[in-house]
Design an enzyme around this catalytic site. Structure first.
Site, PDB file in Angstrom:
ATOM      1  N   ASN A  37      54.172  80.166  66.842  1.00  0.00           N
ATOM      2  CA  ASN A  37      54.610  81.039  67.922  1.00  0.00           C
ATOM      3  C   ASN A  37      55.110  80.296  69.150  1.00  0.00           C
ATOM      4  O   ASN A  37      55.682  80.916  70.043  1.00  0.00           O
ATOM      5  CB  ASN A  37      53.491  82.009  68.312  1.00  0.00           C
ATOM      6  CG  ASN A  37      53.145  82.954  67.181  1.00  0.00           C
ATOM      7  OD1 ASN A  37      53.820  83.008  66.157  1.00  0.00           O
ATOM      8  ND2 ASN A  37      52.094  83.715  67.361  1.00  0.00           N
ATOM      9  N   TYR A  43      52.241  74.958  66.804  1.00  0.00           N
ATOM     10  CA  TYR A  43      51.973  76.201  66.087  1.00  0.00           C
ATOM     11  C   TYR A  43      53.219  77.076  66.141  1.00  0.00           C
ATOM     12  O   TYR A  43      54.054  76.966  67.037  1.00  0.00           O
ATOM     13  CB  TYR A  43      50.721  76.923  66.581  1.00  0.00           C
ATOM     14  CG  TYR A  43      49.466  76.175  66.207  1.00  0.00           C
ATOM     15  CD1 TYR A  43      48.882  76.343  64.967  1.00  0.00           C
ATOM     16  CD2 TYR A  43      48.902  75.255  67.081  1.00  0.00           C
ATOM     17  CE1 TYR A  43      47.750  75.630  64.601  1.00  0.00           C
ATOM     18  CE2 TYR A  43      47.769  74.536  66.730  1.00  0.00           C
ATOM     19  CZ  TYR A  43      47.201  74.731  65.485  1.00  0.00           C
ATOM     20  OH  TYR A  43      46.093  74.011  65.121  1.00  0.00           O
ATOM     21  N   HIS A  62      53.825  80.856  55.542  1.00  0.00           N
ATOM     22  CA  HIS A  62      54.397  80.615  56.865  1.00  0.00           C
ATOM     23  C   HIS A  62      54.868  79.166  57.021  1.00  0.00           C
ATOM     24  O   HIS A  62      55.590  78.857  57.969  1.00  0.00           O
ATOM     25  CB  HIS A  62      53.345  80.943  57.929  1.00  0.00           C
ATOM     26  CG  HIS A  62      53.852  81.710  59.109  1.00  0.00           C
ATOM     27  ND1 HIS A  62      55.012  82.449  59.121  1.00  0.00           N
ATOM     28  CD2 HIS A  62      53.323  81.856  60.350  1.00  0.00           C
ATOM     29  CE1 HIS A  62      55.172  83.007  60.300  1.00  0.00           C
ATOM     30  NE2 HIS A  62      54.171  82.659  61.065  1.00  0.00           N
TER      31      HIS A  62
END
Length: 189
Positions: free
Chosen positions: A90, A88, A43
């Site tokens: 999201n 982060y 990610h």
């Protein structure tokens, strides 16, 4: 006066026109998660791409601006801004949207680097004006651009989860040695 100079000496004319009309800057944003826990995970390939770009230009991401690690530099005579949102994945739009607004950049001068599990590991795709393809980081960016998708994305292939593996667990897992080798050649340009 400028016309006369540019006729007499084209190099001087080009130099003056660059000063009068400087090139628009670019904002390059890498998506990922902050902290050592996420370093080297699938990610975070967007963060890795920003780090590699900063290293190649000899600049350091040591400032914090709009909730992102941030640096400024040049590619040739074009100003660039590099950012790694620290919100982060999201919520990365909370950083990306304000950065573009702060510098009054049109979205066609923004490029987002992110992981893409729909592409084979190590494959790059440059895309303009697409959707989020269920990528929560991209969804956050689009939301903070008020639904506008007129920005470029460099999609970095990380491959699909094997078998029945949970996709979220796959994203937060570090690359195995073969996959690391495949993505390293594209990140270490």
């Amino acid at each position: 006066m400028l016309r006369c100079l540019s006729r007499e000496n084209s190099a001087v004319g080009r130099s003056l026109s660059t000063c009068v009309n400087p090139p628009l800057p670019w904002l390059f944003v890498g998506l990922g998660n902050p902290g050592d826990k996420f370093k080297g995970t699938r990610h975070n390939v967007g963060f890795e791409m920003i780090d590699a770009l900063a290293d190649s230009l000899g600049i350091s991401l040591n400032n914090v601006h709009c909730k992102a690690l941030f640096a400024q530099g040049f590619i040739g005579n074009v100003p660039i801004f590099l950012a790694k949102p620290q919100t982060y994945m999201n919520l990365c739009g909370e950083s990306t949207g304000p950065l573009a607004a702060y510098y009054k950049l049109p979205l066609n001068r923004v490029m987002v680097f992110h992981d893409d599990k729909e592409l084979p590991c190590g494959v790059l795709r440059l895309q303009h004006n697409g959707g989020h393809s269920s990528h929560d980081g991209l969804k956050s960016v689009i939301d903070h651009f008020r639904g506008n998708r007129d920005f470029a994305r460099l999609r970095i292939g990380i491959g699909r989860p094997p078998g029945q593996m949970d996709p979220k667990a796959f994203l937060l897992q570090k690359f195995n040695s073969l996959a690391r080798e495949r993505v390293s050649w594209i990140i270490c340009f």
